[in-house]
Design a protein around this motif. Sequence first.
Motif, mmCIF file in Angstrom:
data_model
loop_
_atom_site.group_PDB
_atom_site.id
_atom_site.type_symbol
_atom_site.label_atom_id
_atom_site.label_comp_id
_atom_site.label_asym_id
_atom_site.label_seq_id
_atom_site.Cartn_x
_atom_site.Cartn_y
_atom_site.Cartn_z
ATOM 1 N N ARG A 117 0.784 -1.227 0.000
ATOM 2 C CA ARG A 117 0.000 0.000 0.000
ATOM 3 C C ARG A 117 0.818 1.281 0.000
ATOM 4 N N ALA A 118 2.059 1.201 0.523
ATOM 5 C CA ALA A 118 2.832 2.439 0.695
ATOM 6 C C ALA A 118 4.212 2.281 0.072
ATOM 7 N N ASP A 119 4.690 3.326 -0.596
ATOM 8 C CA ASP A 119 6.045 3.225 -1.152
ATOM 9 C C ASP A 119 7.070 3.981 -0.303
ATOM 10 N N ARG A 120 6.605 4.460 0.849
ATOM 11 C CA ARG A 120 7.546 5.011 1.850
ATOM 12 C C ARG A 120 7.179 4.373 3.184
ATOM 13 N N LYS B 297 8.488 -9.026 0.449
ATOM 14 C CA LYS B 297 7.600 -9.902 -0.332
ATOM 15 C C LYS B 297 6.757 -9.098 -1.320
ATOM 16 N N LYS B 298 6.409 -7.868 -0.947
ATOM 17 C CA LYS B 298 5.513 -7.088 -1.825
ATOM 18 C C LYS B 298 5.987 -5.658 -2.062
ATOM 19 N N VAL B 299 7.274 -5.394 -1.774
ATOM 20 C CA VAL B 299 7.762 -4.018 -1.908
ATOM 21 C C VAL B 299 7.694 -3.565 -3.374
ATOM 22 N N LYS B 300 7.324 -2.309 -3.573
ATOM 23 C CA LYS B 300 7.307 -1.765 -4.936
ATOM 24 C C LYS B 300 8.686 -1.248 -5.305
ATOM 25 N N LYS B 301 9.036 -1.356 -6.552
ATOM 26 C CA LYS B 301 10.305 -0.784 -7.021
ATOM 27 C C LYS B 301 10.332 0.696 -6.701
ATOM 28 N N LYS C 113 18.355 -5.279 -3.996
ATOM 29 C CA LYS C 113 18.060 -6.314 -5.003
ATOM 30 C C LYS C 113 16.631 -6.217 -5.519
ATOM 31 N N MET C 114 15.731 -5.701 -4.680
ATOM 32 C CA MET C 114 14.334 -5.589 -5.085
ATOM 33 C C MET C 114 14.066 -4.243 -5.781
ATOM 34 N N GLY C 115 15.119 -3.469 -6.012
ATOM 35 C CA GLY C 115 14.956 -2.197 -6.693
ATOM 36 C C GLY C 115 14.451 -1.080 -5.800
ATOM 37 N N ALA C 116 14.549 -1.267 -4.500
ATOM 38 C CA ALA C 116 14.110 -0.222 -3.577
ATOM 39 C C ALA C 116 15.316 0.381 -2.857
ATOM 40 N N VAL C 117 15.046 1.365 -2.005
ATOM 41 C CA VAL C 117 16.119 2.099 -1.323
ATOM 42 C C VAL C 117 15.966 1.927 0.188
ATOM 43 N N PHE C 118 17.090 1.672 0.871
ATOM 44 C CA PHE C 118 17.059 1.499 2.329
ATOM 45 C C PHE C 118 17.941 2.536 3.004
ATOM 46 N N MET C 119 17.449 3.112 4.088
ATOM 47 C CA MET C 119 18.275 4.016 4.899
ATOM 48 C C MET C 119 18.122 3.624 6.368
#
Lengths: 333, 333, 333, 333
Positions: D92-95, D118-122, D146-152
């Motif tokens: 539901r959320a991309d942040r 499991k369901k993170v959006k790029k 690896k899933m195309g997302a950003v981690f901080m």
Amino acid sequence: MAAVLMLRGSARLLYKHRKVRAASIAMVCSRAMASKTPVGFIGLGNMGNPMAKNLVKHGYPVVAYDVFPEACKEFQDSGAQVMDSPADVAERADRIITMLPSSPNAVEVYTGANGILKKVKKGSLLIDSSTIDPAVSKEIAKAVEKMGAVFMDAPVSGGVGAARAGNLTFMVGGVEQEFDAAKELLTCMGSNVIYCGEVGTGQAAKICNNMLLAISMIGTAEAMNLGIRLGLDPKLLAKILNMSSGRCWSSDTYNPVPGVMEGVPSANNYQGGFGTTLMAKDLGLAQITATNTKTPVPLGSLAHQIYRMMCAKGYALKDFSAVFQFLREEENL
Amino acid sequence: MAAVLMLRGSARLLYKHRKVRAASIAMVCSRAMASKTPVGFIGLGNMGNPMAKNLVKHGYPVVAYDVFPEACKEFQDSGAQVMDSPADVAERADRIITMLPSSPNAVEVYTGANGILKKVKKGSLLIDSSTIDPAVSKEIAKAVEKMGAVFMDAPVSGGVGAARAGNLTFMVGGVEQEFDAAKELLTCMGSNVIYCGEVGTGQAAKICNNMLLAISMIGTAEAMNLGIRLGLDPKLLAKILNMSSGRCWSSDTYNPVPGVMEGVPSANNYQGGFGTTLMAKDLGLAQITATNTKTPVPLGSLAHQIYRMMCAKGYALKDFSAVFQFLREEENL
Amino acid sequence: MAAVLMLRGSARLLYKHRKVRAASIAMVCSRAMASKTPVGFIGLGNMGNPMAKNLVKHGYPVVAYDVFPEACKEFQDSGAQVMDSPADVAERADRIITMLPSSPNAVEVYTGANGILKKVKKGSLLIDSSTIDPAVSKEIAKAVEKMGAVFMDAPVSGGVGAARAGNLTFMVGGVEQEFDAAKELLTCMGSNVIYCGEVGTGQAAKICNNMLLAISMIGTAEAMNLGIRLGLDPKLLAKILNMSSGRCWSSDTYNPVPGVMEGVPSANNYQGGFGTTLMAKDLGLAQITATNTKTPVPLGSLAHQIYRMMCAKGYALKDFSAVFQFLREEENL
Amino acid sequence: MAAVLMLRGSARLLYKHRKVRAASIAMVCSRAMASKTPVGFIGLGNMGNPMAKNLVKHGYPVVAYDVFPEACKEFQDSGAQVMDSPADVAERADRIITMLPSSPNAVEVYTGANGILKKVKKGSLLIDSSTIDPAVSKEIAKAVEKMGAVFMDAPVSGGVGAARAGNLTFMVGGVEQEFDAAKELLTCMGSNVIYCGEVGTGQAAKICNNMLLAISMIGTAEAMNLGIRLGLDPKLLAKILNMSSGRCWSSDTYNPVPGVMEGVPSANNYQGGFGTTLMAKDLGLAQITATNTKTPVPLGSLAHQIYRMMCAKGYALKDFSAVFQFLREEENL
């Protein structure tokens, strides 16, 4: 002797678990009958190499692997068979011993892309003689169990000399019914094989012993140094300690003061023996283990820091009894 | 035995000093011949009382003093003679043993307004069995020497039980030619009498031993506690340590974990034995001595702090092995 | 400012003691009126020399003594008068400042064969700026009081630079009514003169401050070193600490990491500043004081050991912030 | 202020990486434009609950999850939307912001069976405000990448009060181009948002600060306690330290001695504030991190042991400044 006596009580426990573990015991038996079938050995370093050679001497066909090609080459030249990966070793042998430098290496060798678990046979006996975090041993054990195989941790005490002479001490953790099967192999490489309890307790026993060893070694060095500065003759002081309540292995068997004993590293400029960097590693494991179990270890923690500082001050490859030299240096203005 | 063997070498040394010390030796001889002349004893506390009584048992007429009248009264009732001050003791006896709680008491008894030195006879032998700073022993020795008498420090190891049984260990510092004369008296109260070197080295030996003892006791408690939390059986862990390099007096003779051994304080709720407050005192001496000689004693220093904290947390009168209990307590949120 | 505010409450106390101390106050007044009468100064070392010269600059005739003839010679050349002993200084001056390296020196200068007390005048004001055990200060104070004179301890903070510039901080212990008289002289040499309480509290304040300083300096070095190894930029980490709860004088005013600040010893290869050997000495005093008062100081104690080890490893003459360099060295196998 | 100044240099770095990161920046922009799209929040404990509510207050629609149904219920009642798993939040959320008690929880929430990944959006921005081992942060970052997302990683300093008031400090590690996007959200919950460097450096900064904080707090407690026993008035001693080189946040802002300051836990029986058990946890992280990087942290290590012992002695839920009380207790025989 003590080690033997200590293991008596096990028979009844074995019985108690018999039904539950019937299948697993059956597998053990088939392994035991075929005792000269190939044994896998992964990790052919300073310790692993002579250990594996002792298995060969006892008539076991060894199939081996090491991440460094030179280590493999040297071992192959001595007549053993070398594989391309841990997985390949597991395909050929249903009893495997691993001897690796640290936790991440052990995780990789067991669960990595070409790790043992990729091709392990059901019922295999996997014995890890690396010194690692017991929590990691437990995790590996779970992964191994899922594949229908058996894992035991069996870290050693005794250095390269004992590895060559085949008189290491093994502290073994894992299912008790498998202990005899493990012992069959381990006695080819060691003179003492001690059953410690469930998986991880072999590591625990080793870590606890080495932490106490480090503490009493530094304590001995401090006490000897203080006594000498107060005018006592070192040999006399050692004798007094050894007949008194200060007595410990570091004072009576491995005294760190040059001139007090012969045949120990302190008599040979702290060469040979158990390197400071290895002691620092084991104390790091003790620290992590204590942190994770919320156990206060104030002296163990300070001993760790002292060996860490010694490493940084050029003592990394000297025997750990060199802490006497580290502490005794005089202030020169 | 070891103690006896260790003392052989002395004969030649004695010879070497013979000429220089002729007068002094002559005095010693006259004392030795008159061995059943009165012996002074100052300090009739928990330790001093049974020690003095052992002298009486061996046939020595004892003239005694203690700052507390009740202590004098009790001793007088047992048939001995009690004086009004250390000076008065010195007037009556040319061999005096002192057993006092701390450095300032020792200074007062020797050099105070009514101290021994006010009336000491030339050639007297003054033996201090208190555990005090060796630097203070040396100062007292100088003052004694100026009066033409001889001073030796002879602190004991072993507690009240050993004092009663007459099997204390004495660590003796002072002029070697006087050692035999001192030994004659000390063997009435102890089974081991060890010559350590010049004045102050008796204290030094005791302090060094007890510092190492404290360190290895805390280390044993830490290692046992960590092992137990990691799933090891305490008896099994103790056995492993005792056959390995972690072995020490605290692990094999005085194990701090309840249930591991019988007949030790840990089997009796840490009652009896060597009190935590006394260990803290000895570690304080080690600390002061190390500070004054600029000797690094990191673990000894931390051991001191731990025993100091234990005193403040209600462990003052428990045996020092109670550090296991102090460290094992669990966090309860 | 803070220092000034802190001293307000004194007026009433002064009143309270007035009658008892009438005679003594009278003497103080006569000293105060004659403020340009000679002032004695004993101990012309690195600190004492510039301090005494600042008294001269302020118009006080100084009569001085040092055990080293060269130190006397140098001082005499600058126009001051030099005596043959502390006793001779006391004969000439009724206000004396002493600045000595350690407790035994102070005892000797005050109570020795040619010490101040041999010829001290009744009503004299004796101020000791040495850093010594407060218990020794108290003993000296008693001996001084017996002679009808007044003793105050007034150790300094600030090094040779501050001594030259005349902006030392003095922490003063002693009878409060004498504080103004002491302050008159001390303000010639320092910019902060703080009244701390009865005799010995000046030493106590200095010892406590320096113990905390040592602890927070080592802590800063550890935190900076750990952060750098974890990938943080040192300047950024210092900024974060300084705006957070880790902030301390060692992080924001005297940062031990080269490149973080200018004008501090870490920017100049740890030259100048406050020597490691001096810090080790002050920590030794803290240790002895804590031991004697049974006060647990676990970090203070370990800080002492670390500075002691640094002395033995060649850091004796470097600034005490060099502990960063000591800890950061990398293990090189 | 300092925090703001410290972040200036970033602009050029941004430029340098522009081409390489073009795609990723584009994603950031689309997120930034849609700033009032839903924000995920996982972990609604003592800290997470008020943090999430501050996001709601700033107009962000929050979709939340907590493993405890009661925590979800309470949050739902306040008008927010609650999901069944971290995966559902990610759908539901991309942040997403996570606020969890320890490393294993963080690993589970990100990489577990129903974890975010499991369901993170790029292109999603995942910010972890938990305090965990920076090595674990790096591992999670790799999995996220690896899933195309950003981690901080963005751990906080400041407790429950600051969380409610919205003035936490965030120390942020991760790709610098994403910092502005993270800051947009974090400023709703905190007054200071500091960029520290690559992934893991936020954790590193927090761990280093808290280690230094613990060291200087214990040091302050030791120094104050010693000074008081030596006769100093606590308020006066605090003033002296605070105008001298012993000054630190623990002495001048959060003094641990009752009666010295108002409005701090020591004025309120050590209630509120930062719990001893939390400090012990952070020191455990420092210890593990230092062990893994072979960094000597002798005082940090001992501070850890002291807070660990305090937890076992009944101080777990008291503010960490209660170490003063722990150390000051008097020996009662």
